[in-house]
Design a protein around this motif. Sequence first.
Motif, mmCIF file in Angstrom:
data_model
loop_
_atom_site.group_PDB
_atom_site.id
_atom_site.type_symbol
_atom_site.label_atom_id
_atom_site.label_comp_id
_atom_site.label_asym_id
_atom_site.label_seq_id
_atom_site.Cartn_x
_atom_site.Cartn_y
_atom_site.Cartn_z
ATOM 1 N N LEU A 65 -3.047 5.709 -0.229
ATOM 2 C CA LEU A 65 -1.899 6.159 -1.165
ATOM 3 C C LEU A 65 -1.212 7.383 -0.484
ATOM 4 N N ALA A 66 -2.171 8.489 -0.365
ATOM 5 C CA ALA A 66 -1.735 9.780 0.120
ATOM 6 C C ALA A 66 -1.431 9.776 1.582
ATOM 7 N N LYS A 67 -2.110 8.935 2.503
ATOM 8 C CA LYS A 67 -1.525 9.175 3.941
ATOM 9 C C LYS A 67 -0.521 8.053 4.317
ATOM 10 N N SER A 68 -0.443 6.993 3.739
ATOM 11 C CA SER A 68 0.682 5.890 3.899
ATOM 12 C C SER A 68 2.095 6.545 3.328
ATOM 13 N N ASN A 69 2.183 7.178 2.205
ATOM 14 C CA ASN A 69 3.286 7.787 1.930
ATOM 15 C C ASN A 69 4.288 6.605 1.156
ATOM 16 N N VAL A 70 3.518 5.334 0.891
ATOM 17 C CA VAL A 70 4.404 4.148 0.545
ATOM 18 C C VAL A 70 4.608 4.269 -0.894
ATOM 19 N N SER A 71 5.794 3.551 -1.463
ATOM 20 C CA SER A 71 6.208 3.547 -2.934
ATOM 21 C C SER A 71 5.566 2.607 -3.665
ATOM 22 N N ARG A 72 5.589 2.476 -4.687
ATOM 23 C CA ARG A 72 4.906 1.256 -5.642
ATOM 24 C C ARG A 72 5.448 0.019 -5.362
ATOM 25 N N CYS A 73 4.698 -0.994 -4.786
ATOM 26 C CA CYS A 73 4.861 -2.116 -4.679
ATOM 27 C C CYS A 73 5.634 -2.995 -5.712
ATOM 28 N N VAL A 74 6.863 -3.726 -5.493
ATOM 29 C CA VAL A 74 7.377 -4.357 -6.575
ATOM 30 C C VAL A 74 6.583 -5.588 -7.189
ATOM 31 N N ASP A 75 5.880 -6.368 -6.224
ATOM 32 C CA ASP A 75 5.253 -7.507 -6.715
ATOM 33 C C ASP A 75 3.969 -7.826 -6.081
ATOM 34 N N PHE A 76 3.374 -9.038 -6.121
ATOM 35 C CA PHE A 76 1.958 -9.043 -5.507
ATOM 36 C C PHE A 76 2.194 -9.587 -3.918
#
Length: 186
Positions: A65-76
Motif C-alpha cells: 500500500l505504501a509503495k504502490s500508492n493505490v486507492s481503495r479497491c471498490v470490489d473483489f
Amino acid sequence: MAPAGPRFGDAIFANVERVNAELFTLTYGAIVRQLLTDLEEVEEVNKQLDQMGYNIGIRLIDEFLAKSNVSRCVDFKETAEMIAKVGFKMFLGVSASVTNWDADGTCCGIVLEDNPLVDFVELPDTCQGLYYCNILSGVIRGALEMVSMKTEITWVRDMLRGDDAFELQVKLLKQVPEEYPYKDDE
C-alpha cells in the motif's frame, strides 16, 4: 500536493531493492527441504508453508500500500486484478492474469505466467502431495485479511504436478466490516 497516481508493478519493481533470483530460489528450496525433514508429513509441510506465507502477507500489505500508492479497491474483482497485475510484479517480478470468475464475482483464478520459486525444482515421488509454492497462497490470504477480506486460497493447477500452468483459486468467503475503536459522534 496531491499524491501521484498509482504506480504499477513494472515501475515499482524497477525501483525496489532486489536479491539475486537464484539466491532467493535456492533459499526458499532449502526452507522447504528443511520443513520436509523436520515435519516428515507432506500435509504438515503444506500447512506450515501456508502459515509462513500468511505471516508474510499480513506484513507485506503495508509495503504494498505504501509503495504502490493505490486507492481503495471498490470490489473483489478490482482487488484480484491489483494482486495479479501489481502485487506479483512488484514482489516477484512476474505477471499474472485473473480468469475463471464465478457468476457472483466472489471466486476467480490467478494464473502465474512464470514462477521464480520453482526454478531448479523437481518433486520426488515421496512428495507428490506437496504444494511447493503454498507460501504464495498464505501471502495472499494474509494480505487480503488485513484489508478486511476473509478468503480461501487453493492451488488448482501446478506445473510441478504435471499441469500446464500455476493457478491459484481465490475465493472470497466474507467481506469483514471495518470496526473503529471509538465513536466519533461525541
